[in-house]
Every structure is written in structure tokens, then in C-alpha cells.
Design a protein around this motif. Structure first.
Motif, mmCIF file in Angstrom:
data_model
loop_
_atom_site.group_PDB
_atom_site.id
_atom_site.type_symbol
_atom_site.label_atom_id
_atom_site.label_comp_id
_atom_site.label_asym_id
_atom_site.label_seq_id
_atom_site.Cartn_x
_atom_site.Cartn_y
_atom_site.Cartn_z
ATOM 1 N N LYS A 76 9.813 -51.201 33.722
ATOM 2 C CA LYS A 76 9.194 -50.540 34.872
ATOM 3 C C LYS A 76 9.480 -49.042 34.851
ATOM 4 N N PRO A 77 8.417 -48.217 34.874
ATOM 5 C CA PRO A 77 8.640 -46.772 34.942
ATOM 6 C C PRO A 77 8.995 -46.348 36.364
ATOM 7 N N SER A 78 9.656 -45.227 36.468
ATOM 8 C CA SER A 78 9.966 -44.700 37.794
ATOM 9 C C SER A 78 8.701 -44.094 38.403
ATOM 10 N N SER A 79 8.708 -43.951 39.704
ATOM 11 C CA SER A 79 7.588 -43.300 40.392
ATOM 12 C C SER A 79 7.397 -41.879 39.873
ATOM 13 N N ALA A 80 8.505 -41.202 39.579
ATOM 14 C CA ALA A 80 8.433 -39.828 39.065
ATOM 15 C C ALA A 80 7.749 -39.789 37.691
ATOM 16 N N VAL A 82 5.514 -41.955 36.543
ATOM 17 C CA VAL A 82 4.089 -42.244 36.756
ATOM 18 C C VAL A 82 3.402 -41.011 37.314
ATOM 19 N N ARG A 83 4.020 -40.375 38.279
ATOM 20 C CA ARG A 83 3.452 -39.180 38.912
ATOM 21 C C ARG A 83 3.311 -38.046 37.893
ATOM 22 N N ALA A 84 4.304 -37.875 37.020
ATOM 23 C CA ALA A 84 4.238 -36.821 36.004
ATOM 24 C C ALA A 84 3.089 -37.068 35.033
ATOM 25 N N ARG A 85 2.903 -38.316 34.633
ATOM 26 C CA ARG A 85 1.801 -38.653 33.722
ATOM 27 C C ARG A 85 0.472 -38.397 34.408
ATOM 28 N N TRP A 86 0.369 -38.756 35.695
ATOM 29 C CA TRP A 86 -0.849 -38.517 36.463
ATOM 30 C C TRP A 86 -1.138 -37.022 36.564
ATOM 31 N N GLU A 87 -0.099 -36.230 36.818
ATOM 32 C CA GLU A 87 -0.289 -34.781 36.932
ATOM 33 C C GLU A 87 -0.751 -34.170 35.609
ATOM 34 N N ARG A 88 -0.197 -34.654 34.485
ATOM 35 C CA ARG A 88 -0.661 -34.171 33.176
ATOM 36 C C ARG A 88 -2.123 -34.551 32.958
ATOM 37 N N PHE A 89 -2.466 -35.777 33.308
ATOM 38 C CA PHE A 89 -3.853 -36.233 33.158
ATOM 39 C C PHE A 89 -4.782 -35.384 34.022
ATOM 40 N N ARG A 90 -4.440 -35.237 35.270
ATOM 41 C CA ARG A 90 -5.263 -34.463 36.205
ATOM 42 C C ARG A 90 -5.390 -33.017 35.737
ATOM 43 N N GLY A 91 -4.297 -32.462 35.205
ATOM 44 C CA GLY A 91 -4.307 -31.076 34.744
ATOM 45 C C GLY A 91 -5.009 -30.855 33.411
ATOM 46 N N SER A 92 -5.385 -31.932 32.732
ATOM 47 C CA SER A 92 -6.027 -31.804 31.419
ATOM 48 C C SER A 92 -7.503 -31.422 31.516
ATOM 49 N N TRP A 93 -8.066 -31.506 32.700
ATOM 50 C CA TRP A 93 -9.482 -31.204 32.888
ATOM 51 C C TRP A 93 -9.661 -29.701 33.081
ATOM 52 N N PRO A 94 -10.739 -29.132 32.528
ATOM 53 C CA PRO A 94 -10.952 -27.687 32.667
ATOM 54 C C PRO A 94 -11.094 -27.237 34.120
ATOM 55 N N TYR A 118 0.709 -46.721 35.714
ATOM 56 C CA TYR A 118 1.927 -47.524 35.793
ATOM 57 C C TYR A 118 1.891 -48.617 34.718
ATOM 58 N N SER A 119 0.782 -49.338 34.649
ATOM 59 C CA SER A 119 0.652 -50.398 33.645
ATOM 60 C C SER A 119 0.706 -49.842 32.235
ATOM 61 N N ARG A 120 0.085 -48.706 32.011
ATOM 62 C CA ARG A 120 0.099 -48.095 30.683
ATOM 63 C C ARG A 120 1.534 -47.713 30.291
ATOM 64 N N LEU A 121 2.279 -47.185 31.239
ATOM 65 C CA LEU A 121 3.673 -46.827 30.959
ATOM 66 C C LEU A 121 4.529 -48.066 30.693
ATOM 67 N N VAL A 122 4.246 -49.161 31.380
ATOM 68 C CA VAL A 122 4.964 -50.411 31.116
ATOM 69 C C VAL A 122 4.739 -50.821 29.663
ATOM 70 N N VAL A 123 3.500 -50.772 29.217
ATOM 71 C CA VAL A 123 3.167 -51.143 27.833
ATOM 72 C C VAL A 123 3.884 -50.220 26.850
ATOM 73 N N GLU A 124 3.857 -48.941 27.108
ATOM 74 C CA GLU A 124 4.525 -47.995 26.205
ATOM 75 C C GLU A 124 6.033 -48.234 26.157
ATOM 76 N N ARG A 125 6.611 -48.543 27.284
ATOM 77 C CA ARG A 125 8.054 -48.844 27.309
ATOM 78 C C ARG A 125 8.347 -50.131 26.545
ATOM 79 N N TYR A 126 7.463 -51.112 26.666
ATOM 80 C CA TYR A 126 7.638 -52.366 25.945
ATOM 81 C C TYR A 126 7.595 -52.104 24.433
ATOM 82 N N ILE A 127 6.626 -51.327 24.006
ATOM 83 C CA ILE A 127 6.503 -51.001 22.582
ATOM 84 C C ILE A 127 7.723 -50.227 22.104
ATOM 85 N N ALA A 128 8.107 -49.199 22.845
ATOM 86 C CA ALA A 128 9.236 -48.362 22.436
ATOM 87 C C ALA A 128 10.523 -49.174 22.327
#
Length: 140
Positions: A76-80, A82-94, A118-128
Motif C-alpha cells: 500500500k502506498p502512502s497518501s503522499a 499517491v498525491r505526488a504521482r498525481w501532481e507529476r501527472f497533472r503537471g506533465s500537460w502543457p 493508487y492501484s498502479r503504485l500497488v502494482v509497482e510496489r509488488y513488482i519492486a
């Protein structure tokens, strides 16, 4: 009456099933979503950035790994996080409105996108956590 029958007789394919993993259906439309999504989201795991890894197989693998990870605490990823990944995603748009257009195109809001991340981070943590132990050096 003829027009009504003609209208009812016309079926339109809206989506299809790519695969079923457990009780999760992986629809074909997820392939197009994944293509749009990955253009703006970079996984920290190099194999998940490999352009030769077909999106169709990637989605099936993600569904399998997400099911394996379940609700186990260590994945399980922390809320922080998940939020950081969301902010990077949101900031990637011109432009900010491009992010909003992406959400509208896929019928999402930011809260749903956070759940997806959140689900994507769970998968990445599982793989790592598990892929490294699965690749053990040959015994002498």
C-alpha cells in the motif's frame, strides 16, 4: 414502425473484453486509455517503460499483479506518494485545461484518477518487492 425496428436492430460495438483476471474484466478500451496515460506518467520501474512491452499484455499483467497484491499492507502506498504521482501527472500537460480534457475524455475526475494511481503504485510496489527476489543468481 419500420424505422423503430431498424433502429432497434442496429447494434453497435462499444467495447470488448481483452481478458478476465479473477473477477476483474480488462476491457479493450483500457488499451487506448493506457496509451494516453503512459504518455504523461513515467513509472520508476524501467521494465514498465519498455516500449516493446505491448500495452495489451501490460494491462493483463497489471491486473494479475494487482490481484496478487490484494490489500497486503507492504504494497500500500502512502497518501503522499499517491498525491505526488498525481501532481507529476497533472503537471506533465502543457496547459492545465489539457489535463481536464484528458479526464473528460475518459469520464474521470481527479478523485477517480487518484484511485487509479493508487492501484498502479500497488502494482509497482509488488513488482519492486518480488521481481528482485525472483531473479536469484545461479548457485555455484
Amino acid at each position: 414502425m419500420w424505422l423503430l425496428w431498424a433502429h432497434l436492430a442496429h447494434a453497435e460495438l462499444v467495447d470488448g473484453i481483452l481478458d478476465v483476471v479473477g473477477d476483474r474484466i480488462v476491457p479493450r478500451s483500457d488499451v487506448a486509455f493506457e496509451a494516453d496515460f503512459t504518455a504523461h506518467d513515467r513509472s520508476p520501474l524501467a521494465p514498465l517503460q519498455d516500449p516493446t512491452y505491448p500495452l495489451e499484455q501490460r494491462l493483463i499483467d497489471y491486473a494479475i499483479l494487482r490481484e496478487l497484491a490484494g490489500d497486503i499492507e507492504i504494497y500500500k502506498p502512502s497518501s503522499a506518494d499517491v498525491r505526488a504521482r498525481w501532481e507529476r501527472f497533472r503537471g506533465s500537460w502543457p496547459h492545465p485545461e489539457d489535463h481536464l480534457a484528458f479526464l473528460a475524455q475518459w469520464g474521470l475526475d481527479d478523485e477517480q484518477l487518484l484511485g487509479f494511481l493508487y492501484s498502479r503504485l500497488v502494482v509497482e510496489r509488488y513488482i519492486a518487492r518480488n521481481a528482485v527476489s525472483a531473479v536469484a543468481p545461479d548457485a555455484p
